[in-house]
Motif scaffolding. Structure first.
Motif, PDB file in Angstrom:
ATOM      1  N   ASP A  39       0.843  -1.195   0.000  1.00  0.00           N
ATOM      2  CA  ASP A  39       0.000   0.000   0.000  1.00  0.00           C
ATOM      3  C   ASP A  39       0.881   1.249   0.000  1.00  0.00           C
ATOM      4  OD1 ASP A  39       0.985  -0.178   2.505  1.00  0.00           O
ATOM      5  OD2 ASP A  39      -0.962  -0.062   3.546  1.00  0.00           O
ATOM      6  N   PHE A  40       2.054   1.099  -0.618  1.00  0.00           N
ATOM      7  CA  PHE A  40       2.993   2.230  -0.724  1.00  0.00           C
ATOM      8  C   PHE A  40       3.845   1.996  -1.965  1.00  0.00           C
ATOM      9  CE2 PHE A  40       4.715  -1.224   1.710  1.00  0.00           C
ATOM     10  CZ  PHE A  40       5.945  -1.449   1.095  1.00  0.00           C
ATOM     11  N   LYS A  41       4.543   3.031  -2.366  1.00  0.00           N
ATOM     12  CA  LYS A  41       5.437   2.911  -3.522  1.00  0.00           C
ATOM     13  C   LYS A  41       6.806   3.446  -3.155  1.00  0.00           C
ATOM     14  CE  LYS A  41       3.073   2.829  -7.945  1.00  0.00           C
ATOM     15  NZ  LYS A  41       2.613   3.624  -9.085  1.00  0.00           N
ATOM     16  N   VAL A  42       7.818   2.708  -3.521  1.00  0.00           N
ATOM     17  CA  VAL A  42       9.191   3.184  -3.363  1.00  0.00           C
ATOM     18  C   VAL A  42       9.725   3.401  -4.774  1.00  0.00           C
ATOM     19  CG1 VAL A  42      11.455   2.737  -2.375  1.00  0.00           C
ATOM     20  CG2 VAL A  42       9.411   1.727  -1.329  1.00  0.00           C
ATOM     21  N   GLN A  43       9.928   4.663  -5.128  1.00  0.00           N
ATOM     22  CA  GLN A  43      10.270   4.960  -6.520  1.00  0.00           C
ATOM     23  C   GLN A  43      11.579   5.717  -6.639  1.00  0.00           C
ATOM     24  OE1 GLN A  43       6.451   6.889  -7.419  1.00  0.00           O
ATOM     25  NE2 GLN A  43       6.388   5.563  -9.221  1.00  0.00           N
ATOM     26  N   THR A  44      12.325   5.379  -7.667  1.00  0.00           N
ATOM     27  CA  THR A  44      13.512   6.177  -7.983  1.00  0.00           C
ATOM     28  C   THR A  44      13.047   7.402  -8.759  1.00  0.00           C
ATOM     29  OG1 THR A  44      13.820   5.068 -10.071  1.00  0.00           O
ATOM     30  CG2 THR A  44      14.959   4.114  -8.192  1.00  0.00           C
ATOM     31  N   ALA A  45      13.952   8.356  -8.890  1.00  0.00           N
ATOM     32  CA  ALA A  45      13.607   9.569  -9.638  1.00  0.00           C
ATOM     33  C   ALA A  45      13.204   9.214 -11.058  1.00  0.00           C
ATOM     34  CB  ALA A  45      14.792  10.535  -9.646  1.00  0.00           C
ATOM     35  N   SER A  46      13.908   8.250 -11.644  1.00  0.00           N
ATOM     36  CA  SER A  46      13.602   7.937 -13.035  1.00  0.00           C
ATOM     37  C   SER A  46      12.249   7.235 -13.144  1.00  0.00           C
ATOM     38  CB  SER A  46      14.706   7.082 -13.657  1.00  0.00           C
ATOM     39  OG  SER A  46      14.714   5.806 -13.085  1.00  0.00           O
ATOM     40  N   GLU A  47      11.847   6.505 -12.072  1.00  0.00           N
ATOM     41  CA  GLU A  47      10.510   5.910 -12.094  1.00  0.00           C
ATOM     42  C   GLU A  47       9.433   6.985 -11.981  1.00  0.00           C
ATOM     43  OE1 GLU A  47      11.221   1.448 -10.286  1.00  0.00           O
ATOM     44  OE2 GLU A  47      11.073   3.155  -8.942  1.00  0.00           O
ATOM     45  N   LEU A  48       9.699   7.952 -11.116  1.00  0.00           N
ATOM     46  CA  LEU A  48       8.770   9.081 -11.009  1.00  0.00           C
ATOM     47  C   LEU A  48       8.624   9.757 -12.355  1.00  0.00           C
ATOM     48  CD1 LEU A  48       9.771  10.834  -7.676  1.00  0.00           C
ATOM     49  CD2 LEU A  48       7.577   9.777  -8.213  1.00  0.00           C
ATOM     50  N   LEU A  49       9.787   9.976 -12.989  1.00  0.00           N
ATOM     51  CA  LEU A  49       9.799  10.616 -14.296  1.00  0.00           C
ATOM     52  C   LEU A  49       9.054   9.745 -15.299  1.00  0.00           C
ATOM     53  CD1 LEU A  49      10.774  12.835 -16.120  1.00  0.00           C
ATOM     54  CD2 LEU A  49      12.898  11.585 -16.431  1.00  0.00           C
ATOM     55  N   GLY A  50       9.294   8.423 -15.185  1.00  0.00           N
ATOM     56  CA  GLY A  50       8.656   7.483 -16.105  1.00  0.00           C
ATOM     57  C   GLY A  50       7.144   7.551 -16.016  1.00  0.00           C
ATOM     58  N   SER A  51       6.616   7.614 -14.786  1.00  0.00           N
ATOM     59  CA  SER A  51       5.160   7.631 -14.678  1.00  0.00           C
ATOM     60  C   SER A  51       4.610   8.953 -15.189  1.00  0.00           C
ATOM     61  CB  SER A  51       4.718   7.372 -13.242  1.00  0.00           C
ATOM     62  OG  SER A  51       5.353   8.278 -12.378  1.00  0.00           O
ATOM     63  N   PHE A  52       5.378  10.000 -14.976  1.00  0.00           N
ATOM     64  CA  PHE A  52       4.980  11.301 -15.523  1.00  0.00           C
ATOM     65  C   PHE A  52       4.984  11.259 -17.054  1.00  0.00           C
ATOM     66  CE2 PHE A  52       6.645  15.169 -17.443  1.00  0.00           C
ATOM     67  CZ  PHE A  52       5.614  16.039 -17.158  1.00  0.00           C
ATOM     68  N   THR A  53       6.071  10.703 -17.593  1.00  0.00           N
ATOM     69  CA  THR A  53       6.200  10.637 -19.044  1.00  0.00           C
ATOM     70  C   THR A  53       5.093   9.790 -19.653  1.00  0.00           C
ATOM     71  OG1 THR A  53       8.560  10.706 -18.687  1.00  0.00           O
ATOM     72  CG2 THR A  53       7.830  10.215 -20.915  1.00  0.00           C
ATOM     73  N   SER A  54       4.717   8.707 -18.949  1.00  0.00           N
ATOM     74  CA  SER A  54       3.691   7.853 -19.539  1.00  0.00           C
ATOM     75  C   SER A  54       2.345   8.582 -19.576  1.00  0.00           C
ATOM     76  CB  SER A  54       3.586   6.536 -18.780  1.00  0.00           C
ATOM     77  OG  SER A  54       3.135   6.781 -17.471  1.00  0.00           O
ATOM     78  N   VAL A  55       2.106   9.452 -18.593  1.00  0.00           N
ATOM     79  CA  VAL A  55       0.885  10.264 -18.644  1.00  0.00           C
ATOM     80  C   VAL A  55       0.928  11.193 -19.855  1.00  0.00           C
ATOM     81  CG1 VAL A  55      -0.390  12.124 -17.528  1.00  0.00           C
ATOM     82  CG2 VAL A  55       0.423  10.185 -16.179  1.00  0.00           C
ATOM     83  N   LEU A  56       2.088  11.839 -20.012  1.00  0.00           N
ATOM     84  CA  LEU A  56       2.235  12.753 -21.157  1.00  0.00           C
ATOM     85  C   LEU A  56       2.060  12.008 -22.465  1.00  0.00           C
ATOM     86  CD1 LEU A  56       5.074  15.346 -20.749  1.00  0.00           C
ATOM     87  CD2 LEU A  56       2.608  15.612 -20.597  1.00  0.00           C
ATOM     88  N   ASN A  57       2.642  10.804 -22.529  1.00  0.00           N
ATOM     89  CA  ASN A  57       2.537  10.039 -23.766  1.00  0.00           C
ATOM     90  C   ASN A  57       1.088   9.673 -24.056  1.00  0.00           C
ATOM     91  OD1 ASN A  57       5.222  10.230 -24.168  1.00  0.00           O
ATOM     92  ND2 ASN A  57       5.711   8.145 -23.499  1.00  0.00           N
ATOM     93  N   ALA A  58       0.358   9.360 -22.996  1.00  0.00           N
ATOM     94  CA  ALA A  58      -1.059   9.033 -23.189  1.00  0.00           C
ATOM     95  C   ALA A  58      -1.800  10.241 -23.751  1.00  0.00           C
ATOM     96  CB  ALA A  58      -1.679   8.593 -21.873  1.00  0.00           C
ATOM     97  N   ILE A  59      -1.510  11.425 -23.173  1.00  0.00           N
ATOM     98  CA  ILE A  59      -2.146  12.654 -23.676  1.00  0.00           C
ATOM     99  C   ILE A  59      -1.791  12.851 -25.141  1.00  0.00           C
ATOM    100  CG2 ILE A  59      -2.229  15.167 -23.474  1.00  0.00           C
ATOM    101  CD1 ILE A  59      -1.610  14.813 -20.496  1.00  0.00           C
ATOM    102  N   THR A  60      -0.494  12.681 -25.442  1.00  0.00           N
ATOM    103  CA  THR A  60      -0.043  12.858 -26.820  1.00  0.00           C
ATOM    104  C   THR A  60      -0.785  11.908 -27.754  1.00  0.00           C
ATOM    105  OG1 THR A  60       2.120  13.348 -25.902  1.00  0.00           O
ATOM    106  CG2 THR A  60       2.011  13.013 -28.278  1.00  0.00           C
ATOM    107  N   LEU A  61      -0.958  10.677 -27.284  1.00  0.00           N
ATOM    108  CA  LEU A  61      -1.613   9.658 -28.108  1.00  0.00           C
ATOM    109  C   LEU A  61      -3.065  10.021 -28.394  1.00  0.00           C
ATOM    110  CD1 LEU A  61       0.149   7.212 -28.815  1.00  0.00           C
ATOM    111  CD2 LEU A  61      -1.423   5.839 -27.450  1.00  0.00           C
ATOM    112  N   ILE A  62      -3.751  10.472 -27.341  1.00  0.00           N
ATOM    113  CA  ILE A  62      -5.163  10.830 -27.512  1.00  0.00           C
ATOM    114  C   ILE A  62      -5.280  11.987 -28.493  1.00  0.00           C
ATOM    115  CG2 ILE A  62      -7.175  11.827 -26.357  1.00  0.00           C
ATOM    116  CD1 ILE A  62      -6.158  10.290 -23.817  1.00  0.00           C
ATOM    117  N   LEU A  63      -4.426  13.000 -28.277  1.00  0.00           N
ATOM    118  CA  LEU A  63      -4.446  14.145 -29.189  1.00  0.00           C
ATOM    119  C   LEU A  63      -4.090  13.694 -30.592  1.00  0.00           C
ATOM    120  CD1 LEU A  63      -2.822  16.697 -26.812  1.00  0.00           C
ATOM    121  CD2 LEU A  63      -5.115  16.829 -27.771  1.00  0.00           C
ATOM    122  N   GLY A  64      -3.134  12.750 -30.654  1.00  0.00           N
ATOM    123  CA  GLY A  64      -2.747  12.219 -31.965  1.00  0.00           C
ATOM    124  C   GLY A  64      -3.944  11.608 -32.671  1.00  0.00           C
TER     125      GLY A  64
END
Ligand code: ADP
Ligand code: MG
Lengths: 408, 239
Positions: A260-285
């Motif tokens: 019930d918790f997450k232990v994330q590296t900076a790059s994982e944090l970035l990754g989840s952020f990027t995947s949100v952005l990619n999803a937005i990009t895809l929808i707009l695409g």
């Protein structure tokens, strides 16, 4: 052999001969590509600035946060990372060089007063290690120090935005702020970090962790985030595993139950952020693909009109010896020329809009158009030209010479 | 010149079916034309002259009979081969000129050379030479609508000749021209004939047919007479 250059030349002539009509024909493509490029340039520009923020956290950082899948949250479950968890990690996990909590006080924004003026600000409690872990350093004065908590000092390190909002003196050290009823002495001013996506990172007050805990009122156990750095980046997986072990025990999770918790590296944090952005990009695409489709139909429509209009011309060039493929190629290239010129105009306008928006909204950093987006836009519009140009071109090529010549 | 005819029509017919109406525009036409003949198809309007001309020019196909061009039965040829013939063997001149409206005189004349894959510079050279030959050396960059009727027809003639075709086909070439311009155009044909071209002219005007060495009368889709023009024969014998 009727070379490509000949076709291109005559296609350009045809486009220039009907300027207004050509522009109207291209409008669908122009708008489609413009939308793609504007959106991509903004998202990429935003993404670039966020990425550089995250890079500041480094490869040796970990962030621990409570986390529940949406389903369980809807089912009424609550997950927390507690101050006790912080202590457990501190005592039981080795290989950590600096460890600090982030305890947001109260709601997201809390009233802050100074000399009768009032504003709202994010208030977080942390320990001295927070400066290193979070990359926030004071420009003036000092950060939280160990003795602040030992002596229950009410001190605050503030972001520059508060100086402006509360009309604090240019050197605000030693002034007192009233936060949620308690008085805090300003001991430091944080280095300005600017805005990110409309969020002012400098509208922030940092207070000692202990003070923040006591402001919590003790009614409920707070949910904190924990930031830490490991001694050796190569040991980051081992440390993560050990933390997970400790927290699962703390949270009484049975084997088979999810964390019930997450232990994330900076790059994982970035990754989840990027995947949100990619999803937005895809929808707009997808939206843009539809508008390009509409643009393509526009081109097909005009090309069909143009074939009908130029039936006689087709008859004439057939009488002069043009083969089917000469005519097919000529009309196809005309369609592709139209759509690619539309694509070029779209890229230019789209980039222009991106730049303007980046200037108008401070949250957006510099607009940035990646090459893949430009190539994609061109590829897309050329493909649209081919797909929607082929039917009219085939129609033109198949015309009977004598009937075409007789056409009034 | 060989004795084999340049073109031969055997029992050629053309039938148009429009709903219940059947119209036989050509009926059992037999015809041989040799190299360097100067032929007129003459007859009243609607008699089938243009239909015949279009078949000879490989723009249209007969519905019956056989058309043999340079020893090849045209019926066997596919679209590309027909385009090839229209491009190399035939120069067509129309009553309404049929110039490309968006292209200037030079580009109109260059157009058929595109389909031969001739390079731009050479095309330009050949086309301006052809325009020079019809007296339009000063009008290379005029659009068709900036030229008089006679000048337009001369552009069309230059375009028909630029590829050095074996047959020149002219369907009422003077039909849209005044009488003095008509004379100029016919004088041009006469010269081309003397230079060795094979020419077929469609007309309903006996004065035009006068220029030709052989006059073929067409009535109601049939050839009703096929005579050598006495005056012309002498003229030719004198060459
Ligand atoms: N595409 C067509 N469909 C139906 N009838 C046609 C067509 N073309 C020509 N005709 C008819 O065939 C006949 C011969 O026409 P045409 O060869 O043009 O005559 P001419 O050139 O001698 O004036 C005319 O009756 C004409 O109406
Ligand atoms: Mg006619």
């Amino acid at each position: 052999m009727y070379t490509l250059i000949e076709s291109l030349n005559s296609a350009l002539q045809a486009v220039v001969a009907h300027k207004l009509r050509s522009v109207l024909t291209m409008l669908g493509i122009i708008i489609g590509v413009m939308a793609v490029i504007a959106v991509v340039s903004l998202i990429q520009g935003f993404s670039n600035s966020v990425t550089s923020e995250f890079k500041g956290l480094g490869a040796d950082s970990l962030t621990i946060q409570s986390y529940l899948p949406r389903k369980q949250r809807l089912a009424g479950k609550i997950a927390k990372v507690t101050p006790d968890d912080l202590l457990a990690i501190q005592h039981e996990v080795t290989g950590i060089s600096s460890l600090s909590p982030i305890l947001p006080v109260g709601r997201f924004f809390n009233p802050v007063r100074y000399h009768g003026r009032s504003t709202t600000s994010r208030v977080i409690g942390t320990t001295p290690a927070g400066a290193l872990n979070n990359g926030t350093y004071p420009d003036h004065g000092r950060f939280i120090v160990p003795s602040d908590d030992l002596r229950h000092r009410h001190v605050a390190v503030i972001g520059v935005t508060l100086i402006n909002k509360l009309h604090l003196p240019a050197d605000p050290l030693g002034q007192f702020l009233q936060i949620s009823g308690d008085w805090f002495k300003i001991v430091g001013v944080l280095h300005a970090r600017g805005q990110i996506f409309g969020f002012d990172q400098d509208n922030e007050v940092i207070v000692p962790y202990g003070a923040a805990l006591s402001m919590q009122g003790g009614a409920a156990v707070p949910d904190i985030a924990i930031q830490l750095k490991v001694n050796d980046p190569r040991q980051i997986d081992a440390v993560t595993a050990r933390i997970t072990q400790v927290l699962r025990r703390q949270h009484h999770l049975k084997s088979g139950q999810d964390d019930d918790f997450k232990v994330q590296t900076a790059s994982e944090l970035l990754g989840s952020f990027t995947s949100v952005l990619n999803a937005i990009t895809l929808i707009l695409g997808g939206i843009v693909a539809i508008s390009l489709l509409v643009g393509g139909i526009g081109i097909m429509n005009i090309m069909l009109v143009s074939v009908t209009e130029r039936t006689r011309e087709i008859g004439i060039i057939k009488s002069l010896g043009a083969r089917r493929r000469d005519i097919l190629l000529q009309f196809l290239i005309e369609a592709v020329t139209l759509s690619v010129i539309g694509g070029i105009i779209g890229v230019l306008f789209g980039y222009g809009i991106g730049v303007l928006a980046a200037h108008a909204v401070p949250a957006f950093r510099a607009a940035y158009v990646p090459w893949w987006a430009v190539l994609l836009a061109f590829g897309f519009s050329a493909t649209v030209g081919v797909i929607f140009g082929i039917a009219p071109a085939a129609k033109a090529a198949a015309l009977d010479p004598i009937e075409a010549l007789r056409y009034e | 010149m060989s004795d084999a005819p340049l073109l031969e029509l055997r029992q050629v017919s053309k039938r148009y079916v429009m709903g219940d109406n059947i119209l036989d525009a050509l009926k059992d036409v037999n015809l041989k034309i040799a190299h360097n003949e100067y032929v007129a198809f003459i007859g009243p309007s609607g008699s089938g002259k243009s239909t015949l001309m279009n078949i000879v020019g490989c723009l249209d196909r007969p519905t019956g009979g056989e058309y043999i061009l340079n020893g090849t039965p045209v019926a066997q040829l596919d679209d590309n081969a027909l385009a090839h013939i229209r491009n190399r063997e035939i120069g067509f001149i129309f009553q309404n000129f049929n110039l490309l409206g968006r292209a200037n005189a030079l580009h109109n004349v260059m157009q058929p050379l595109i389909y031969r894959g001739i390079a731009l510079g050479e095309r330009r050279r050949l086309a301006s030479q052809a325009l020079q030959n019809v007296g339009l050396g000063e009008r290379l960059h005029h659009l068709p609508n900036q030229l008089s009727g006679g000048q337009r027809q001369r552009v069309a003639i230059a375009r028909a000749l630029v590829g050095k075709p074996s047959i020149l086909l002219a369907d009422e070439p003077t039909g849209n021209l005044d009488s003095s311009t008509s004379k100029d155009v016919m004088a041009m044909f006469d010269t081309l004939y003397r230079d060795g071209h094979t020419i077929i002219v469609v007309t309903h005007d006996p004065n035009i047919a006068e220029h030709c060495q052989r006059v073929i009368h067409i009535m109601d889709g049939r050839i009703v007479s096929d005579k050598l023009n006495g005056k012309r024969r002498e003229a030719r014998a004198g060459v």
